[in-house]
Design an enzyme around this catalytic site. Structure first.
Site, PDB file in Angstrom:
ATOM      1  CD1 TRP A  44      -2.811   1.580   0.621  1.00 51.62           C
ATOM      2  CD2 TRP A  44      -1.564   2.261   2.345  1.00 51.62           C
ATOM      3  NE1 TRP A  44      -3.320   2.791   1.059  1.00 51.62           N
ATOM      4  CE2 TRP A  44      -2.574   3.227   2.117  1.00 51.62           C
ATOM      5  CE3 TRP A  44      -0.656   2.467   3.385  1.00 51.62           C
ATOM      6  CZ2 TRP A  44      -2.698   4.385   2.886  1.00 51.62           C
ATOM      7  CZ3 TRP A  44      -0.779   3.615   4.149  1.00 51.62           C
ATOM      8  CH2 TRP A  44      -1.794   4.559   3.891  1.00 51.62           C
ATOM      9  CG  ASP A  95     -16.027   6.914   3.201  1.00 57.28           C
ATOM     10  OD1 ASP A  95     -17.246   6.840   3.387  1.00 57.28           O
ATOM     11  OD2 ASP A  95     -15.196   6.149   3.732  1.00 57.28           O
ATOM     12  CE  LYS A 136     -11.275   7.288  -4.772  1.00 52.68           C
ATOM     13  NZ  LYS A 136     -10.670   8.268  -3.857  1.00 52.68           N
ATOM     14  CG  ASP A 157     -11.821   2.688  -2.250  1.00 51.72           C
ATOM     15  OD1 ASP A 157     -10.923   1.879  -2.574  1.00 51.72           O
ATOM     16  OD2 ASP A 157     -11.599   3.705  -1.562  1.00 51.72           O
ATOM     17  CG  MET A 158     -12.576  -4.374  -3.151  1.00 50.62           C
ATOM     18  SD  MET A 158     -11.135  -5.222  -2.477  1.00 50.62           S
ATOM     19  CE  MET A 158     -11.688  -6.902  -2.545  1.00 50.62           C
ATOM     20  CG  ASN A 159     -10.642   0.932   0.952  1.00 55.61           C
ATOM     21  OD1 ASN A 159      -9.650   1.228   0.305  1.00 55.61           O
ATOM     22  ND2 ASN A 159     -11.657   1.753   1.077  1.00 55.61           N
ATOM     23  CB  CYS A 187     -10.322   3.345  -6.151  1.00 55.06           C
ATOM     24  SG  CYS A 187      -9.396   3.864  -4.683  1.00 55.06           S
ATOM     25  CG  ASP A 240      -5.153   4.982  -1.046  1.00 54.88           C
ATOM     26  OD1 ASP A 240      -5.863   5.350  -2.002  1.00 54.88           O
ATOM     27  OD2 ASP A 240      -5.557   4.195  -0.176  1.00 54.88           O
TER      28      ASP A 240
END
Length: 700
Positions: free
Chosen positions: A163, A330, A439, A441-443, A483, A505
């Protein structure tokens, strides 16, 4: 059989000998014709103390025929049929493609190998499929695509990362043994990007023979490069199947992901130009043919602190700066005041937005900007209405404790109710509001990824593709960004459904120079999200002058991460200047041929983009120069017989610590011939560490 299949593209040839199994004889420079004696001239000797027959390095190497390195297929039928040996039974060839069908009548398996050599880009793609012809189940453990390499491919370049530190490269000798990479994180991953290069000794950006590979798949994968003890070499890549993940019933088929490859005799530049051309023509699809709009994303400006009036003020300031797409990140949905709650509850927070989202969107549109929204559909928080109502929708294994990641869990997209809920929520948002951009996301990684107790990374990945496909059908004009905490899900297969990647990021411009360079080997600049961040980077706490931040972001799909209301006027003007500079040259940046120049100074990164009549070159000084005087910038891609106008378009507007007198050409427009630029070059100024300049060349 002993026939040849000859696939040809604009510059390259793939020659395959068909016998019991198909075997590649040549993949590289175009061959005009196949000589009558080629079969004799390529016959291999048989070594002492080995098998008594020659064993081809086939397109699917078989353990049962005497391939001892890495078979292309592994599996069994209740402990039987674990070493299949196939025979070619059919060949179906078109101009640039061929499909081989092979069968094992003992193991009752049918293998299909598809190869296609794209004419314009020279990119080769390969896929392997297996069908169970037997009456009982076949437990497939592995089905990978294998492509051979010549014996003079002696150096390996691979990727590693984490990351905020994606697309880092490393090199090693490739003469004995090999390399293996396994990804079990359930997404493409920051750590193990599924790509590698193999080439001649010392291959560089501009020189050497290189073969490049990329597996287009967004789940688990395995990649390896092997040198056999007889000197033959190959690359193999495919999905990494968890135990019991692929069980084929009678007449059921498993199809591997596409493996993409290409050859270059002009170093890594030839690889990146071919991959980028292929992506533009065959992978990414933009809903509307228009310039890629400059973004402002609210995350680093306000985080979870959403106040509609203030956000509209941000939008007004953003429009003044030249921003063309405004994205609320977010924090917009019910109960989302921090990272530990509310994921899954995709309803507008009416406490934060008492008048709804419509006034904000209308204001953004009135200012001439598109509106975008952040979502993370695959995730759920335990502290959410969705989890309280449907804890069974979590992807996991009953009876075990699963650790959370970023205080969240993954939803089981193979659960029909869960899938339908997510589609309904996203479809409602896109129908209700004038949203032209998501956007997505997948965190977090997948831990204990079980569906009804069975391993489910493959099914989860396919269900994700299906969800995005259904949304694309319902809303064909909406663009989607892939993302995943930055660069965690970047590959050709997800790009077939999306239009942009958030490369990392990390907005630290120095880190971004390496990240964006690594990414550029496979992807064109217009899909690479690159933002100017604030003076102090939020992920590293390092500070960079606007010159370094602006130039680094200018070369991708540009955006900004800031609160324009709070920034001083001087900073706003600087951001505006780089946005204008990007707009001036994005016609070239987002359509031209990317290249990199091998620097004499290892602390420089020199890269550019060219069309037939103009060129933009960036020189970035990453650290202290090796010598007191810089080496001339020699531009090898100029047309020798042409004349060029050469003009500096950007360099630091600060006093230089390492230089007390600048070269006078920096303040003039030069006229130079292509051979002068190629062989003699331009004397550069002495750049301070972590600064950059840009030069524009226009063919006269």
């Amino acid at each position: 059989m002993n026939e040849f299949i000859h696939l040809q593209s604009k510059n390259h040839s793939l020659i395959i000998k068909t016998d019991r199994v198909p075997e590649v004889l040549h993949w590289g420079t175009k061959i005009a014709q196949i000589d009558e004696d080629l079969l004799l001239s390529t016959e291999r000797p048989i070594s002492q103390a080995r098998l008594d027959v020659d064993v081809p390095l086939s397109l699917c190497p078989e353990l049962g025929s005497g391939h001892f390195n890495a078979p292309g297929i592994e599996g069994h039928r209740d402990g039987l049929d674990w070493a299949p040996v196939f025979n070619l039974v059919a060949t179906n060839q078109s101009r640039n493609a061929v499909e081989f069908t092979l069968r094992d009548d003992v193991a009752k398996l049918e293998l299909t190998i598809d190869l296609e050599l794209d004419f314009d880009s020279d990119v080769l793609k390969k896929r392997t499929s297996l069908k169970n012809l037997g009456d009982s189940r076949y437990y497939l453990g592995k089905l990978s695509s294998t492509l051979p390499l010549p014996n003079h491919a002696n150096e390996l370049m691979t990727f590693h990362g984490r990351w905020c530190h994606e697309f880092q490269t490393q090199r090693q000798r490739f003469e004995h043994g090999g390399f293996m990479q396994e990804n079990r994180r359930g997404r493409t991953s920051h750590e193990n990007f599924p790509g590698l290069f193999v080439g001649s000794n010392g291959f560089s950006e501009q020189n050497g023979q290189v073969w490049g590979f990329h597996l287009g798949w967004s789940g688990n994968h395995q990649m390896r490069a092997d040198v056999r003890s007889d000197g033959r070499r190959f690359v193999q890549a495919g999905e990494l199947l968890l135990a019991g993940e692929s069980i084929l019933d009678t007449d059921e088929c498993y199809q591997s992901p596409w493996l993409y490859g290409c050859y270059s005799n002009s170093g890594l530049n030839g690889i990146s130009q071919r991959f980028q051309k292929f992506v533009r023509q065959n992978i990414v699809k933009f809903p509307v043919d228009k310039p890629r709009p400059v973004h402002l994303n609210t995350w680093e400006g306000i985080y979870f602190d959403h106040k509609p009036e203030y956000i509209m003020q941000m939008a007004s300031e953003a429009a003044e700066m030249g921003v063309e797409r405004f994205i609320i990140d977010d924090g917009w949905f019910i109960g989302r005041d921090g990272e530990r709650a509310a994921l899954g509850d995709w309803y507008l927070d009416e406490v934060k937005y008492p008048n709804g989202l419509e006034p904000v969107i209308a204001h953004v549109n009135e200012k001439g900007m598109e509106f975008g929204l952040w979502v993370e559909p695959e995730m759920v928080s335990q502290d959410s209405n969705l989890y309280r109502n449907h804890p069974e929708w979590v992807l996991g294994l009953q009876g075990y404790h699963q650790p959370s990641g970023r205080w969240q869990y993954v939803l089981d997209l193979q659960n029909e109710g869960c899938f339908n809920y997510l589609f309904e929520r996203l479809n409602d948002l896109l129908t209700r509001y004038n949203i032209t951009y998501l956007k997505w996301d997948m965190n977090r990684e997948l831990v204990q990824p079980g569906h009804q107790g069975r391993p489910a990374v493959h099914g989860q990945t396919m269900a994700l593709y299906h969800l995005v496909d259904e949304l694309n059908k319902a809303h064909p004009d909406v663009e989607i960004e892939s993302c995943s905490s930055g660069g965690g899900r970047i590959d050709f297969e997800i790009l077939k459904r999306t239009q942009r990647f958030w490369a990392s990021d990390c907005n630290d411009a120095l880190e971004r120079q390496a990240i964006q360079k690594g990414m550029s080997y496979f992807f064109p600049p217009e899909v690479m999200g690159a933002h100017i961040g604030p003076d102090e980077c939020h992920s590293t706490n390092r500070r960079h002058h606007i010159n370094m931040r602006g130039v680094t972001a200018l070369g991708g799909h540009m955006g900004v991460e800031l609160d324009p209301v709070k920034e001083p006027q001087e900073e706003i003007e600087a951001f505006s200047r780089y946005i204008a500079l990007h707009k001036k040259y994005r016609h070239l940046l987002h359509s031209g041929r990317s290249f990199r120049i091998d620097p004499a100074d290892k602390n420089q990164n020199i890269y550019g983009v060219e069309s037939d009549d103009e060129m933009l070159i960036t020189v970035c000084q990453l650290a202290m120069p090796d010598h007191a005087l810089p080496s001339p910038l020699r531009i090898s891609c100029t047309d020798t017989d042409a004349k060029y106008q050469v003009k500096l378009v950007e360099m630091p507007q600060i006093s230089f610590q390492l230089m007390k007198q600048r070269p006078k050409w920096l303040d003039k427009t030069l006229t130079l011939s292509g051979d002068n630029l190629k062989e003699i070059g331009i004397t550069l100024p002495i750049l301070d560490p972590e600064s950059a300049l840009i030069v524009h060349l226009q063919k006269i």
